[in-house]
Design an enzyme around this catalytic site. Sequence first.
Site, PDB file in Angstrom:
ATOM      1  N   PRO A 175       0.029   4.724   9.265  1.00  0.00           N
ATOM      2  CA  PRO A 175       1.198   5.282   8.577  1.00  0.00           C
ATOM      3  C   PRO A 175       2.065   4.181   7.957  1.00  0.00           C
ATOM      4  CG  PRO A 175       0.928   6.330  10.730  1.00  0.00           C
ATOM      5  CD  PRO A 175      -0.087   5.224  10.661  1.00  0.00           C
ATOM      6  N   ASP A 288     -16.968  -4.987   0.068  1.00  0.00           N
ATOM      7  CA  ASP A 288     -17.833  -5.588  -0.951  1.00  0.00           C
ATOM      8  C   ASP A 288     -19.064  -4.706  -1.184  1.00  0.00           C
ATOM      9  OD1 ASP A 288     -16.002  -7.621  -0.958  1.00  0.00           O
ATOM     10  OD2 ASP A 288     -17.268  -9.063   0.103  1.00  0.00           O
ATOM     11  N   LYS A 317     -13.023  25.530 -32.698  1.00  0.00           N
ATOM     12  CA  LYS A 317     -12.687  25.336 -34.110  1.00  0.00           C
ATOM     13  C   LYS A 317     -11.190  25.486 -34.355  1.00  0.00           C
ATOM     14  CE  LYS A 317     -16.951  26.866 -36.245  1.00  0.00           C
ATOM     15  NZ  LYS A 317     -17.658  27.954 -36.843  1.00  0.00           N
ATOM     16  N   GLU A 397      -9.836   2.964  -0.939  1.00  0.00           N
ATOM     17  CA  GLU A 397     -10.600   1.697  -0.969  1.00  0.00           C
ATOM     18  C   GLU A 397      -9.819   0.604  -1.697  1.00  0.00           C
ATOM     19  OE1 GLU A 397     -14.285   0.874  -0.489  1.00  0.00           O
ATOM     20  OE2 GLU A 397     -14.838   2.721   0.521  1.00  0.00           O
TER      21      GLU A 397
HETATM   22  N1  CO8 Z   1     -15.027 -10.878   2.659  1.00  0.00           N
HETATM   23  C1  CO8 Z   1     -14.869 -11.754   3.686  1.00  0.00           C
HETATM   24  N2  CO8 Z   1     -13.679 -12.310   3.997  1.00  0.00           N
HETATM   25  C2  CO8 Z   1     -12.616 -11.971   3.257  1.00  0.00           C
HETATM   26  C3  CO8 Z   1     -12.699 -11.053   2.180  1.00  0.00           C
HETATM   27  C4  CO8 Z   1     -13.972 -10.505   1.882  1.00  0.00           C
HETATM   28  N3  CO8 Z   1     -14.143  -9.627   0.879  1.00  0.00           N
HETATM   29  N4  CO8 Z   1     -11.471 -10.897   1.637  1.00  0.00           N
HETATM   30  C5  CO8 Z   1     -10.631 -11.702   2.337  1.00  0.00           C
HETATM   31  N5  CO8 Z   1     -11.338 -12.353   3.316  1.00  0.00           N
HETATM   32  C6  CO8 Z   1     -10.826 -13.359   4.266  1.00  0.00           C
HETATM   33  C7  CO8 Z   1     -10.090 -14.461   3.508  1.00  0.00           C
HETATM   34  O1  CO8 Z   1     -11.001 -15.424   3.041  1.00  0.00           O
HETATM   35  C8  CO8 Z   1      -9.143 -15.000   4.561  1.00  0.00           C
HETATM   36  O2  CO8 Z   1      -9.878 -15.845   5.418  1.00  0.00           O
HETATM   37  P1  CO8 Z   1      -9.189 -17.188   6.041  1.00  0.00           P
HETATM   38  O3  CO8 Z   1      -8.056 -16.712   6.898  1.00  0.00           O
HETATM   39  O4  CO8 Z   1     -10.288 -17.802   6.818  1.00  0.00           O
HETATM   40  O5  CO8 Z   1      -8.712 -18.005   4.878  1.00  0.00           O
HETATM   41  C9  CO8 Z   1      -8.778 -13.759   5.365  1.00  0.00           C
HETATM   42  O6  CO8 Z   1      -9.828 -12.802   5.131  1.00  0.00           O
HETATM   43  C10 CO8 Z   1      -7.444 -13.174   4.932  1.00  0.00           C
HETATM   44  O7  CO8 Z   1      -7.554 -12.843   3.547  1.00  0.00           O
HETATM   45  P2  CO8 Z   1      -6.312 -12.771   2.565  1.00  0.00           P
HETATM   46  O8  CO8 Z   1      -5.457 -14.004   2.759  1.00  0.00           O
HETATM   47  O9  CO8 Z   1      -6.814 -12.493   1.207  1.00  0.00           O
HETATM   48  O10 CO8 Z   1      -5.491 -11.513   3.185  1.00  0.00           O
HETATM   49  P3  CO8 Z   1      -4.270 -10.715   2.632  1.00  0.00           P
HETATM   50  O11 CO8 Z   1      -3.423 -10.314   3.775  1.00  0.00           O
HETATM   51  O12 CO8 Z   1      -3.614 -11.474   1.512  1.00  0.00           O
HETATM   52  O13 CO8 Z   1      -4.926  -9.310   2.124  1.00  0.00           O
HETATM   53  C11 CO8 Z   1      -5.867  -7.754   0.550  1.00  0.00           C
HETATM   54  C12 CO8 Z   1      -5.849  -9.176   1.198  1.00  0.00           C
HETATM   55  C13 CO8 Z   1      -6.824  -7.929  -0.600  1.00  0.00           C
HETATM   56  C14 CO8 Z   1      -4.516  -7.298   0.016  1.00  0.00           C
HETATM   57  C15 CO8 Z   1      -6.414  -6.751   1.591  1.00  0.00           C
HETATM   58  O14 CO8 Z   1      -5.443  -6.499   2.590  1.00  0.00           O
HETATM   59  C16 CO8 Z   1      -6.860  -5.441   0.961  1.00  0.00           C
HETATM   60  O15 CO8 Z   1      -7.976  -5.353   0.454  1.00  0.00           O
HETATM   61  N6  CO8 Z   1      -6.013  -4.378   0.969  1.00  0.00           N
HETATM   62  C17 CO8 Z   1      -6.417  -3.057   0.516  1.00  0.00           C
HETATM   63  C18 CO8 Z   1      -6.847  -2.232   1.701  1.00  0.00           C
HETATM   64  C19 CO8 Z   1      -7.863  -1.173   1.357  1.00  0.00           C
HETATM   65  O16 CO8 Z   1      -8.627  -1.303   0.422  1.00  0.00           O
HETATM   66  N7  CO8 Z   1      -7.895  -0.140   2.150  1.00  0.00           N
HETATM   67  C20 CO8 Z   1      -8.868   0.894   2.002  1.00  0.00           C
HETATM   68  C21 CO8 Z   1      -9.017   1.647   3.277  1.00  0.00           C
HETATM   69  S1  CO8 Z   1     -10.517   2.580   3.359  1.00  0.00           S
HETATM   70  C22 CO8 Z   1     -10.382   3.847   2.280  1.00  0.00           C
HETATM   71  O17 CO8 Z   1      -9.450   3.975   1.525  1.00  0.00           O
HETATM   72  C23 CO8 Z   1     -11.543   4.806   2.347  1.00  0.00           C
HETATM   73  C24 CO8 Z   1     -11.603   5.831   1.264  1.00  0.00           C
HETATM   74  C25 CO8 Z   1     -12.518   6.981   1.587  1.00  0.00           C
HETATM   75  C26 CO8 Z   1     -13.958   6.596   1.579  1.00  0.00           C
HETATM   76  C27 CO8 Z   1     -14.793   7.435   0.738  1.00  0.00           C
HETATM   77  C28 CO8 Z   1     -14.920   6.910  -0.635  1.00  0.00           C
HETATM   78  C29 CO8 Z   1     -15.588   7.777  -1.605  1.00  0.00           C
HETATM   79  P1  FAD Z   2       1.031   1.306   0.205  1.00  0.00           P
HETATM   80  O1  FAD Z   2       0.214   0.188   0.654  1.00  0.00           O
HETATM   81  O2  FAD Z   2       2.321   1.571   0.930  1.00  0.00           O
HETATM   82  O3  FAD Z   2       1.349   1.115  -1.349  1.00  0.00           O
HETATM   83  C1  FAD Z   2       2.359   1.858  -2.048  1.00  0.00           C
HETATM   84  C2  FAD Z   2       2.334   1.407  -3.525  1.00  0.00           C
HETATM   85  O4  FAD Z   2       2.691   0.018  -3.627  1.00  0.00           O
HETATM   86  C3  FAD Z   2       0.939   1.532  -4.159  1.00  0.00           C
HETATM   87  O5  FAD Z   2       1.090   1.911  -5.512  1.00  0.00           O
HETATM   88  C4  FAD Z   2       0.384   0.119  -4.074  1.00  0.00           C
HETATM   89  O6  FAD Z   2      -0.575  -0.168  -5.063  1.00  0.00           O
HETATM   90  C5  FAD Z   2       1.655  -0.716  -4.272  1.00  0.00           C
HETATM   91  N1  FAD Z   2       1.507  -2.032  -3.622  1.00  0.00           N
HETATM   92  C6  FAD Z   2       1.436  -2.278  -2.286  1.00  0.00           C
HETATM   93  N2  FAD Z   2       1.307  -3.598  -2.059  1.00  0.00           N
HETATM   94  C7  FAD Z   2       1.284  -4.204  -3.274  1.00  0.00           C
HETATM   95  C8  FAD Z   2       1.153  -5.559  -3.718  1.00  0.00           C
HETATM   96  N3  FAD Z   2       1.021  -6.571  -2.856  1.00  0.00           N
HETATM   97  N4  FAD Z   2       1.150  -5.799  -5.043  1.00  0.00           N
HETATM   98  C9  FAD Z   2       1.281  -4.777  -5.943  1.00  0.00           C
HETATM   99  N5  FAD Z   2       1.414  -3.477  -5.593  1.00  0.00           N
HETATM  100  C10 FAD Z   2       1.409  -3.204  -4.281  1.00  0.00           C
HETATM  101  N6  FAD Z   2      -7.968   4.591   4.727  1.00  0.00           N
HETATM  102  C11 FAD Z   2      -8.881   4.300   5.690  1.00  0.00           C
HETATM  103  O7  FAD Z   2      -8.751   3.329   6.415  1.00  0.00           O
HETATM  104  N7  FAD Z   2      -9.970   5.100   5.853  1.00  0.00           N
HETATM  105  C12 FAD Z   2     -10.211   6.179   5.086  1.00  0.00           C
HETATM  106  O8  FAD Z   2     -11.221   6.849   5.274  1.00  0.00           O
HETATM  107  C13 FAD Z   2      -9.263   6.523   4.073  1.00  0.00           C
HETATM  108  N8  FAD Z   2      -9.430   7.633   3.301  1.00  0.00           N
HETATM  109  C14 FAD Z   2      -8.428   8.031   2.449  1.00  0.00           C
HETATM  110  C15 FAD Z   2      -8.513   9.262   1.804  1.00  0.00           C
HETATM  111  C16 FAD Z   2      -7.465   9.705   1.012  1.00  0.00           C
HETATM  112  C17 FAD Z   2      -7.557  11.039   0.355  1.00  0.00           C
HETATM  113  C18 FAD Z   2      -6.295   8.890   0.832  1.00  0.00           C
HETATM  114  C19 FAD Z   2      -5.118   9.348  -0.024  1.00  0.00           C
HETATM  115  C20 FAD Z   2      -6.230   7.658   1.435  1.00  0.00           C
HETATM  116  C21 FAD Z   2      -7.280   7.216   2.270  1.00  0.00           C
HETATM  117  N9  FAD Z   2      -7.207   6.008   2.968  1.00  0.00           N
HETATM  118  C22 FAD Z   2      -8.129   5.680   3.927  1.00  0.00           C
HETATM  119  C23 FAD Z   2      -6.029   5.157   2.810  1.00  0.00           C
HETATM  120  C24 FAD Z   2      -5.983   4.393   1.494  1.00  0.00           C
HETATM  121  O9  FAD Z   2      -6.893   3.357   1.516  1.00  0.00           O
HETATM  122  C25 FAD Z   2      -4.544   3.922   1.315  1.00  0.00           C
HETATM  123  O10 FAD Z   2      -3.763   5.081   0.994  1.00  0.00           O
HETATM  124  C26 FAD Z   2      -4.418   2.884   0.250  1.00  0.00           C
HETATM  125  O11 FAD Z   2      -5.068   1.713   0.617  1.00  0.00           O
HETATM  126  C27 FAD Z   2      -2.925   2.585  -0.075  1.00  0.00           C
HETATM  127  O12 FAD Z   2      -2.175   2.391   1.077  1.00  0.00           O
HETATM  128  P2  FAD Z   2      -0.791   3.166   1.306  1.00  0.00           P
HETATM  129  O13 FAD Z   2      -1.036   4.600   1.047  1.00  0.00           O
HETATM  130  O14 FAD Z   2      -0.244   2.764   2.627  1.00  0.00           O
HETATM  131  O15 FAD Z   2       0.173   2.643   0.150  1.00  0.00           O
END
Ligand code: CO8
Ligand code: FAD
Length: 416
Positions: A175, A288, A317, A397
């Site tokens: 949350p 990835d 049309k 994602e």
């Molecule tokens: N592979 C391996 N290591 C990595 C990677 C990677 N891709 N990326 C970062 N790391 C390592 C870094 O090298 C670093 O290592 P070290 O400490 O040794 O230098 C360490 O991890 C920390 O990395 P960062 O300093 O880059 O960490 P940040 O805190 O700055 O965070 C991000 C990076 C990019 C902001 C990261 O927090 C992020 O990706 N946020 C987005 C989260 C996200 O995508 N959530 C999705 C949740 S799942 C979801 O939404 C599912 C959807 C439903 C599924 C179905 C789909 C159809």
């Molecule tokens: P926040 O992180 O609070 O972001 C709020 C806004 O601020 C966004 O517009 C964001 O882009 C922006 N923002 C935040 N930080 C930055 C920054 N550093 N720079 C610029 N802009 C920024 N998660 C899972 O773990 N597993 C799942 O299976 C999964 N399924 C999902 C399914 C649905 C339908 C939804 C809606 C979400 C799901 N998620 C899942 C969570 C999803 O990955 C997150 O909602 C998403 O990563 C964004 O996080 P948040 O909602 O907390 O928004």
Amino acid sequence: GYGFTLTDDQSSIQELARKFTLEEIIPVAAELDRTGAYPVDIIKKAWEVGLVNTHIPAEFGGSGLGVLDGAIVTEELAYGCSEYVDIMRNRGGLNLGDMTAVLHGKDGVNHHLARHTSCPYTPFFKHLQGIQTAIEANGLAEAPLIVAGNATQNKKYLGRMTEQPLMAAYCVTEPGAGSDVAGLRTNAVKKGASWVINGQKMWITNGGKANWYFVLAKTDAKASTGKAFTGFIVDADTPGIQVGRKEINMGQRASDTRGITFEEVVVPDENRLGEVGQGFKIAMNAFDITRPLVASGAVGLARRAMEEATKYALERKTMGSEIFNHQAVAFMLADMAGIESARLMVYRAAWMRDQGLKNTWFASIAKALASEVANRSAAEYPVEKLMRDAKIFQIYEGTSQIQRLIISRGLADMAK
Ligand code: CO8
Ligand code: FAD
């Protein structure tokens, strides 16, 4: 060098996924959108034909398809191809049963097997191969195991997914933290030979349907992000797990999204994924694999919007002519063809992963581009379900801002 032709096997997989979408998904998509019902039967059928868990390695009972193969399947499932209905009808085409017979051989001989004895997709064709987000969420839950699971863990948990049509879920978001994974508060504390997990997860796809979860938890409050978290495989029936209500989402409403609370949940150390402290990297590395696939889903949706919009523009049309002949409309359609570049980025990011190359930067470019193309294309075609379904691609994602964060950081690294 470069090549843009699918292999015979990739073409077969594509056709199979297209056919499944046509026969099993399209007829019920509008109804599922209305009711929000979870498509258990369709997922089971998809599992039976081999369209679920595509990247589980053969040694654990899976089809061992690559990420690029998976992207080809995902695009078709996300497309929900109505055009194909016409094509197949016009050709007097095969139905799924006929196709199974062709691949397996009506006489019981598997002709695909006979033709491709060394084919890596052979187990895939034992089944034949939909409903994209739920299926993709399985792939996401499995990805950390593929990245870091040991043989025992993979045999047990990935193997289970190939033995029964089960669902799994990836529990990272909370949350209070989504984009900022480093800000997660769920924690795991070692007690004897077990870990005790406490915390709350949110927006978990398949949350109420999963047999097991991948859970990311903080194990060292003082360590840097890359060492502070550990990943766990948690059986869904472990005492202390409470699954919240199904969230009612704007689009992709059949998908099951929930909050999950972990209260004093005891997990044996044997379910720890990788080394203590490696969880953040494992969770990121899983993206990835899966960001190219999510991007491919966006391409499929965009392609659907483009094809439907073109058909409509050729029929509708105004001012004495089909609206396609008004240049303002035709150019909107031309802009939708940007899906071609999005697909190329998807294929490149997926291919790199299959080659063992680091693809994080390309995966983020693919996801940012494809989700933008999908939203633009859906907005141009007046079918509100597609617009509602498209939005999530810019959120889950990793939001589009987060993809741009990763892309811009990559640019800075390259300039150094
Ligand atoms: N592979 C391996 N290591 C990595 C990677 C990677 N891709 N990326 C970062 N790391 C390592 C870094 O090298 C670093 O290592 P070290 O400490 O040794 O230098 C360490 O991890 C920390 O990395 P960062 O300093 O880059 O960490 P940040 O805190 O700055 O965070 C991000 C990076 C990019 C902001 C990261 O927090 C992020 O990706 N946020 C987005 C989260 C996200 O995508 N959530 C999705 C949740 S799942 C979801 O939404 C599912 C959807 C439903 C599924 C179905 C789909 C159809
Ligand atoms: P926040 O992180 O609070 O972001 C709020 C806004 O601020 C966004 O517009 C964001 O882009 C922006 N923002 C935040 N930080 C930055 C920054 N550093 N720079 C610029 N802009 C920024 N998660 C899972 O773990 N597993 C799942 O299976 C999964 N399924 C999902 C399914 C649905 C339908 C939804 C809606 C979400 C799901 N998620 C899942 C969570 C999803 O990955 C997150 O909602 C998403 O990563 C964004 O996080 P948040 O909602 O907390 O928004």
